[in-house]
Design a protein around this motif. Structure first.
Motif, PDB file in Angstrom:
ATOM      1  N   ASP A  14       0.816  -1.217   0.000  1.00 11.24           N
ATOM      2  CA  ASP A  14       0.000   0.000   0.000  1.00 11.24           C
ATOM      3  C   ASP A  14       0.856   1.277   0.000  1.00 11.24           C
ATOM      4  O   ASP A  14       0.365   2.346   0.355  1.00 11.24           O
ATOM      5  N   VAL A  15       2.114   1.172  -0.386  1.00 11.90           N
ATOM      6  CA  VAL A  15       3.002   2.341  -0.450  1.00 11.90           C
ATOM      7  C   VAL A  15       3.668   2.360  -1.815  1.00 11.90           C
ATOM      8  O   VAL A  15       4.221   1.345  -2.247  1.00 11.90           O
ATOM      9  N   PRO A  16       3.612   3.470  -2.536  1.00 11.93           N
ATOM     10  CA  PRO A  16       4.249   3.522  -3.857  1.00 11.93           C
ATOM     11  C   PRO A  16       5.757   3.384  -3.723  1.00 11.93           C
ATOM     12  O   PRO A  16       6.335   3.641  -2.655  1.00 11.93           O
ATOM     13  N   PRO A  17       6.441   2.994  -4.799  1.00 15.96           N
ATOM     14  CA  PRO A  17       7.903   2.844  -4.730  1.00 15.96           C
ATOM     15  C   PRO A  17       8.583   4.177  -4.473  1.00 15.96           C
ATOM     16  O   PRO A  17       8.145   5.226  -4.949  1.00 15.96           O
ATOM     17  N   ALA A  18       9.664   4.124  -3.701  1.00 15.53           N
ATOM     18  CA  ALA A  18      10.404   5.347  -3.400  1.00 15.53           C
ATOM     19  C   ALA A  18      11.076   5.915  -4.637  1.00 15.53           C
ATOM     20  O   ALA A  18      11.267   7.129  -4.745  1.00 15.53           O
ATOM     21  N   VAL A  19      11.453   5.051  -5.589  1.00 12.00           N
ATOM     22  CA  VAL A  19      12.031   5.468  -6.877  1.00 12.00           C
ATOM     23  C   VAL A  19      11.251   4.771  -7.968  1.00 12.00           C
ATOM     24  O   VAL A  19      11.063   3.550  -7.927  1.00 12.00           O
ATOM     25  N   ASP A  20      10.771   5.543  -8.945  1.00 11.91           N
ATOM     26  CA  ASP A  20       9.883   4.996  -9.969  1.00 11.91           C
ATOM     27  C   ASP A  20      10.396   5.379 -11.358  1.00 11.91           C
ATOM     28  O   ASP A  20      10.290   6.537 -11.767  1.00 11.91           O
ATOM     29  N   ASP A  21      10.979   4.403 -12.062  1.00 10.54           N
ATOM     30  CA  ASP A  21      11.400   4.567 -13.453  1.00 10.54           C
ATOM     31  C   ASP A  21      12.286   5.799 -13.641  1.00 10.54           C
ATOM     32  O   ASP A  21      12.033   6.674 -14.457  1.00 10.54           O
ATOM     33  N   LEU A  22      13.354   5.850 -12.882  1.00 10.28           N
ATOM     34  CA  LEU A  22      14.279   6.984 -12.914  1.00 10.28           C
ATOM     35  C   LEU A  22      15.385   6.712 -13.927  1.00 10.28           C
ATOM     36  O   LEU A  22      16.076   5.699 -13.847  1.00 10.28           O
ATOM     37  N   THR A  23      15.557   7.633 -14.876  1.00  8.34           N
ATOM     38  CA  THR A  23      16.564   7.504 -15.929  1.00  8.34           C
ATOM     39  C   THR A  23      17.283   8.831 -16.087  1.00  8.34           C
ATOM     40  O   THR A  23      16.643   9.870 -16.260  1.00  8.34           O
ATOM     41  N   PHE A  24      18.613   8.790 -16.009  1.00  6.80           N
ATOM     42  CA  PHE A  24      19.398  10.009 -16.234  1.00  6.80           C
ATOM     43  C   PHE A  24      20.843   9.595 -16.479  1.00  6.80           C
ATOM     44  O   PHE A  24      21.205   8.427 -16.345  1.00  6.80           O
TER      45      PHE A  24
END
Length: 639
Positions: A14-24
């Motif tokens: 019930d908690v969204p991911p702390a990092v979501d599809d991060l690209t850099f």
């Protein structure tokens, strides 16, 4: 160069991911700042890059993921939080121990002490370092193997302006030599001042990817901070005068009685307030932080001039990470090639003219992006690597603190006292007097001290995990185990010989005569005494390694005489149907060239092993070694 692609942490229930599809990307020769508010996911992103946490995605360091780099310390230097280490170890001792762990010459430690301005603190204990000096030591540890890439988690936190200036000067020098620097921060002004490239994340998603100059121009806008009890009235007056003068002025209501005025000056705002009799509590020029989305508060209606604010032709468009751009990458990301996953799920080149008509196409793009995220490789934390030079590392770990010397000194003193007392009462044989082993104690003091030193060999690793930063355990490497067994065994043997010699000298000094002379069976006594000390040291070492605690290692040592010996005695007391008499002769028949002189040594060894304590130690060591190997194999199978 560092390329992070599709980093996604494992969400909790019930908690969204702390990092979501991060690209850099972080370019070589530049300082890249990963900017975000506290809780935005910056630290989690770094841990995913370093393969410390589970998730999805991949990070390339000059084209290779971390788990495929033979010597990670020579490629990536990391600083996450405080520097781990025994607080009583010196700064020089810590660096020299890590030199053996990373496989670099010990002279590298002295070079870094000079380069980090730590020469005057080289003999100071880690527990007494200030926060600024601890950060310097952390950077020295990160630079120990001269890595190409530095990954630092908020390195300037809590530093004074002078120390912060020194820190970023060092990072600038590293980047000038062609290195890659990535650090996290929550201060946009510091990012604009120190970074060449700023990557902004919000709630774990990419919000903006800009050069340092573009970031400062579009996000850090100059403003006038005004505090007044009549915010609505002053905002309306400023907006009306801006429209009359055809000036671009934007007034934003902050919390409380504060206004932020963009496109004006303190003189203009002050004159307007004076002409209309508006009370002013504060009036100052500031550099406004517009936040990830470019907003700091609520825009006051009617408080904008006739000409809307124009940030310039190079200002970025609003970022929506959940909607991919035309090339399938998040908006705001760099247009350069990020890796083999960028071409998957690409969209049409033409922009969608209207949101309503483009809804089906946007839905297909989002679905393609979700499918791409699911195809990202899993990030599986690998067990920590052992030291490259395990024997040298273990020697520096043991003798780099005063614990070993204090334990040996205390045990020798206690052993001498007990030996004198036992000889005076005459209730113990000479062999027990020399070992200072009264019948009330399950083990002689020297054997117990050997077990303590063995338990500390692994217990300190779990208490101060220098080798396994962020990985939750000590690496179960065969080379490290052999080094610990060798060093702890040699230390136990030295301790046994020192205590026996000290006891014999004390008995001769106190009582004189032949009381301190060696008995006739001195050789078998020395072998048995040495074997007992080494066995206790290894039992403590393996017990602490299996149960990850110094206390558990001591419990394993004490369980031998308290629990295992009675069981062995009961087994040996049972009637035997057969005897091993004649074993040396039968072995001579199997082994060609068996010398006759070896029979005496073999019989003496068998006699020692047939003693209850010898059998108990052998059984305990075998069980602990099997348990250690099984737990190590289970850990490798799990990863």
């Amino acid at each position: 160069m560092l390329q992070a692609i599709g980093l996604t942490s494992n969400p909790r229930k019930d908690v969204p991911p702390a990092v979501d599809d991060l690209t850099f990307e972080a370019e070589a020769g530049q300082i890249t700042a990963l900017l975000g508010a506290p809780g935005a996911g910056k630290t989690t992103a770094l841990r995913l890059m370093l393969e410390l946490d589970r998730g999805r995605g991949i990070t390339y360091f000059r084209g290779l993921p971390l788990h495929r780099i033979a010597r990670p310390a020579a490629e990536v230097g990391a600083l996450l939080g405080d520097v781990p280490g025994n607080p009583v170890r010196t700064v020089r001792g810590q660096l020299r121990m890590l030199c053996a762990a990373t496989g670099v010459p010990v002279s590298r430690a002295d070079e870094l002490l000079e380069g980090m301005d730590l020469e005057s603190l080289a003999d100071q204990r880690l527990g007494t370092l200030s926060h600024g000096m601890d950060r310097r030591l952390g950077l020295a540890v990160a630079l120990l193997a001269d890595p190409q890439t530095l990954v630092l988690d908020d390195p300037a936190e809590g530093l004074s302006p002078r120390d912060s200036s020194w820190l970023f000067g060092l990072l600038r020098d590293h980047a000038a030599q062609g290195g890659t620097v990535l650090y996290t921060t929550s201060d946009p002004k510091a990012a604009a001042r120190t970074a060449d490239h700023v990557v902004t994340i919000d709630a774990g998603r990419l919000a903006a990817d800009q050069s340092g100059a573009e970031f400062a121009r579009t996000r850090l806008r100059p403003r006038v901070a005004v505090r007044t009890p009549h915010t609505a009235r002053l905002a309306g007056l400023l907006g009306r005068e801006a429209r009359e003068g055809h000036r671009s002025v934007e007034v934003v209501a902050e919390s409380g009685s504060r206004l932020s005025v963009y496109g004006s000056s303190c003189a203009e705002v002050g004159e307007t307030a004076f002409r209309h009799g508006v009370l002013i509590h504060q009036l100052a020029d500031e550099t406004g932080d517009m936040g990830p989305s470019g907003e700091t508060g609520a825009l006051v209606p009617g408080a904008v001039g006739s000409e809307p604010f124009d940030p310039g032709p190079s200002a970025p468009q609003p970022v929506h990470p959940e909607v991919p751009g035309p090339d399938g990458s998040p908006r705001g990301a760099s247009d350069q090639d990020h890796g083999p996953f960028d071409s998957v799920g690409s969209a049409a080149d033409a922009p969608v003219p209207a949101a309503r008509s483009a809804l089906p196409e946007l839905q297909s793009l989002i679905a393609a992006r979700s499918e791409l995220s699911e195809r990202q490789p899993m990030i599986t934390p690998l067990p920590a690597r052992g030291p490259i030079r395990p024997l040298r590392y273990e020697l520096r770990r043991v003798f780099g603190v005063r614990t070993t010397l204090l334990v040996v000194s205390a045990i020798v003193a206690v052993s001498i006292v007990l030996s004198v007392v036992l000889a005076r009462t005459g209730q113990a044989p000479l062999s027990h007097s020399l070992m200072a082993w009264p019948a009330l104690l399950p083990l002689p003091p020297a054997a117990f001290a050997a077990g303590l030193l063995g338990a500390l060999a692994f217990g300190d690793e779990f208490r101060y995990p220098t080798l396994a930063v962020g990985r939750g355990g000590v690496p179960r490497r065969f080379g490290l185990l052999v080094a610990k067994l060798a060093v702890s065994g040699a230390t136990a043997l030295l301790l046994a010989l020192i205590t026996a010699a000290a006891d014999a000298g004390a008995l001769r000094l106190v009582y004189g005569g032949d009381l301190g002379d060696l008995p006739q069976n001195w050789l078998s006594l020395v072998v048995g005494w040495s074997g007992l000390a080494i066995g206790c040291a290894w039992a403590g070492l393996l017990g602490a390694g299996v149960f990850r605690s110094t206390t558990a290692g001591l419990a394993a040592v004490l369980s031998v005489p308290v629990a295992v010996v009675p069981l062995v005695q009961a087994a040996l007391a049972a009637p035997a149907a057969r005897s091993v008499a004649g074993l040396p002769g039968r072995l001579r028949e199997l082994a060609w060239g068996w010398p006759h002189e070896a029979d005496r040594w073999l019989i003496a060894g068998l006699r020692l092993l047939s003693q209850p304590v010898g059998v108990a130690l052998s059984v305990s060591l075998g069980a602990l070694l099997c348990a250690y190997l099984l737990t190590g194999l289970r850990g490798r199978a799990r990863w």
